[in-house]
Design a protein around this motif. Structure first.
Motif, PDB file in Angstrom:
ATOM      1  N   SER A  80       0.839  -1.194   0.000  1.00 15.51           N
ATOM      2  CA  SER A  80       0.000   0.000   0.000  1.00 15.51           C
ATOM      3  C   SER A  80       0.875   1.245   0.000  1.00 15.51           C
ATOM      4  N   LEU A  81       0.219   2.421  -0.105  1.00 16.62           N
ATOM      5  CA  LEU A  81       0.993   3.666  -0.100  1.00 16.62           C
ATOM      6  C   LEU A  81       1.742   3.846   1.222  1.00 16.62           C
ATOM      7  N   LEU A  82       1.106   3.472   2.317  1.00 17.16           N
ATOM      8  CA  LEU A  82       1.763   3.581   3.611  1.00 17.16           C
ATOM      9  C   LEU A  82       2.970   2.660   3.693  1.00 17.16           C
ATOM     10  N   GLN A  83       2.847   1.460   3.158  1.00 20.03           N
ATOM     11  CA  GLN A  83       3.974   0.530   3.158  1.00 20.03           C
ATOM     12  C   GLN A  83       5.095   1.014   2.253  1.00 20.03           C
ATOM     13  N   VAL A  84       4.733   1.633   1.123  1.00 17.94           N
ATOM     14  CA  VAL A  84       5.754   2.215   0.242  1.00 17.94           C
ATOM     15  C   VAL A  84       6.523   3.304   0.969  1.00 17.94           C
ATOM     16  N   LEU A  85       5.783   4.119   1.712  1.00 13.50           N
ATOM     17  CA  LEU A  85       6.431   5.198   2.461  1.00 13.50           C
ATOM     18  C   LEU A  85       7.367   4.643   3.527  1.00 13.50           C
ATOM     19  N   LEU A  86       6.884   3.650   4.302  1.00 10.93           N
ATOM     20  CA  LEU A  86       7.648   3.165   5.442  1.00 10.93           C
ATOM     21  C   LEU A  86       8.789   2.231   5.049  1.00 10.93           C
ATOM     22  N   LYS A  87       8.608   1.464   3.958  1.00 11.41           N
ATOM     23  CA  LYS A  87       9.596   0.448   3.622  1.00 11.41           C
ATOM     24  C   LYS A  87      10.480   0.805   2.427  1.00 11.41           C
ATOM     25  N   VAL A  88      10.137   1.874   1.711  1.00  8.66           N
ATOM     26  CA  VAL A  88      10.954   2.295   0.570  1.00  8.66           C
ATOM     27  C   VAL A  88      11.550   3.672   0.816  1.00  8.66           C
ATOM     28  N   PHE A  89      10.702   4.659   1.063  1.00  8.28           N
ATOM     29  CA  PHE A  89      11.182   6.039   1.152  1.00  8.28           C
ATOM     30  C   PHE A  89      11.868   6.335   2.483  1.00  8.28           C
ATOM     31  N   VAL A  90      11.312   5.826   3.568  1.00  7.14           N
ATOM     32  CA  VAL A  90      11.926   6.120   4.875  1.00  7.14           C
ATOM     33  C   VAL A  90      13.330   5.520   4.998  1.00  7.14           C
ATOM     34  N   PRO A  91      13.558   4.243   4.649  1.00  8.51           N
ATOM     35  CA  PRO A  91      14.931   3.722   4.738  1.00  8.51           C
ATOM     36  C   PRO A  91      15.912   4.449   3.816  1.00  8.51           C
TER      37      PRO A  91
END
Length: 301
Positions: free
Chosen positions: A183-194
């Motif tokens: 999901s968008l939240l998972q993309v944010l937390l697992k792609v963009f944040v790291p």
């Protein structure tokens, strides 16, 4: 005959190298000497610290000012207040900047360009001190520690930096994550944040230094000393402890006041060193990511 490689990097001219080293040494001296000057003044005898006739080494080594600071509970309370403001403000600054920047980079967001322009307007045209003060009062934040955290945890400039950095991340990573069912939240937390650690380091350094050195908002919104930060304590030492000897009629009192002012002069410099060291010590922890994040966040747009 040995053939020279045209692509080989040649060493620089020794004269130019020497000049560059000299210029770098001069720049380092201009940058570091003021702090060193304050340090040797704080370690000198109060009489020498008051006259400021100390240039290379302390005169009459004296640690009384640091002893006064260490035993001053009001100073430690102000120190704890500053840490209380720095930590949550830094965390919230990174969180708000990340969420807003990620949303503005989402191409399917309706009115994305309008929202970006809408955010840019208050960055150049602020309401001013009086509207900000009235807003704080209406929100019930006056004389509250939240007045130092909530208004400072959102920055349009930091959002722009994070937004520019996120645009440098390849879209193929987002597409791959979406194909895998993220999901968008998972993309944010697992792609963009790291991948955003460098720009987060930049935001952390800017926020820590800004909040640590802030005193004006505390002067406006915190009338009592209970919740005032360290910089307000330093301001009281530097500004509010002045009293002219001509106002004192008694000779003994005047002598005592003169000795106290000499001690205050040394105490000022010790306090400056005491309040600056924590900020200087935090930079090495972020240095690994700082330069990379600052360059990418400012150029990639």
């Amino acid at each position: 005959m040995k053939k020279q490689n045209k692509n080989k990097i040649k060493e620089g001219n020794r004269t130019v190298t020497a000049v560059l080293y000299i210029l770098a040494a001069i720049a380092a001296f201009i940058t570091l000497y003021p702090m060193y000057y304050v340090l040797i003044l704080s370690l000198s005898e109060p009489a020498y610290a008051a006259t400021m006739r100390v240039y290379l080494v302390p005169k009459g080594f004296n640690l009384s000012a640091f002893q006064v600071l260490v035993t001053d509970m009001k100073m430690w309370r102000a120190y704890a207040n500053t840490v209380l403001y720095v930590v949550p403000t830094t965390i919230l600054m990174i969180a708000t900047s990340t969420v807003v920047a990620f949303g503005l980079n989402y191409k399917k967001l309706m009115g994305r360009k309008f929202l970006t322009m809408f955010l840019l307007i208050p960055m150049y045209f602020a309401g001013g001190t009086i509207p900000s003060f009235l807003l704080i009062v209406k929100l019930g934040l006056y004389d509250s520690p939240f007045s130092q955290v909530i208004p400072a945890c959102f920055s349009i400039w930091n959002i722009i930096l994070v937004k520019a950095y996120f645009r440098s991340i390849p879209e193929s990573l987002t597409e791959a994550a979406r194909i895998d069912g993220a999901s968008l939240l998972q993309v944010l937390l697992k792609v963009f944040v790291p991948l955003g650690k460098p720009i987060f380091a930049v935001l952390a350094v800017y926020t820590i230094v800004g909040v640590w050195n802030s005193w004006f908002s505390a002067m406006l919104y915190l009338p009592h000393t209970e919740w005032q930060p360290l910089q307000m304590y330093l301001r009281r030492i530097l500004v509010e402890s002045k009293q002219t000897l001509t106002q004192v009629m008694d000779a003994a009192t005047a002598k005592e006041l003169a000795m106290r002012q000499l001690s205050n002069a040394q105490l000022k410099y010790a306090m400056i060193i005491f309040t600056t060291l924590p900020v200087l010590c935090t930079y090495p922890f972020f240095q690994k990511y700082f330069v990379k994040g600052m360059v990418l966040g400012s150029l990639k747009e």
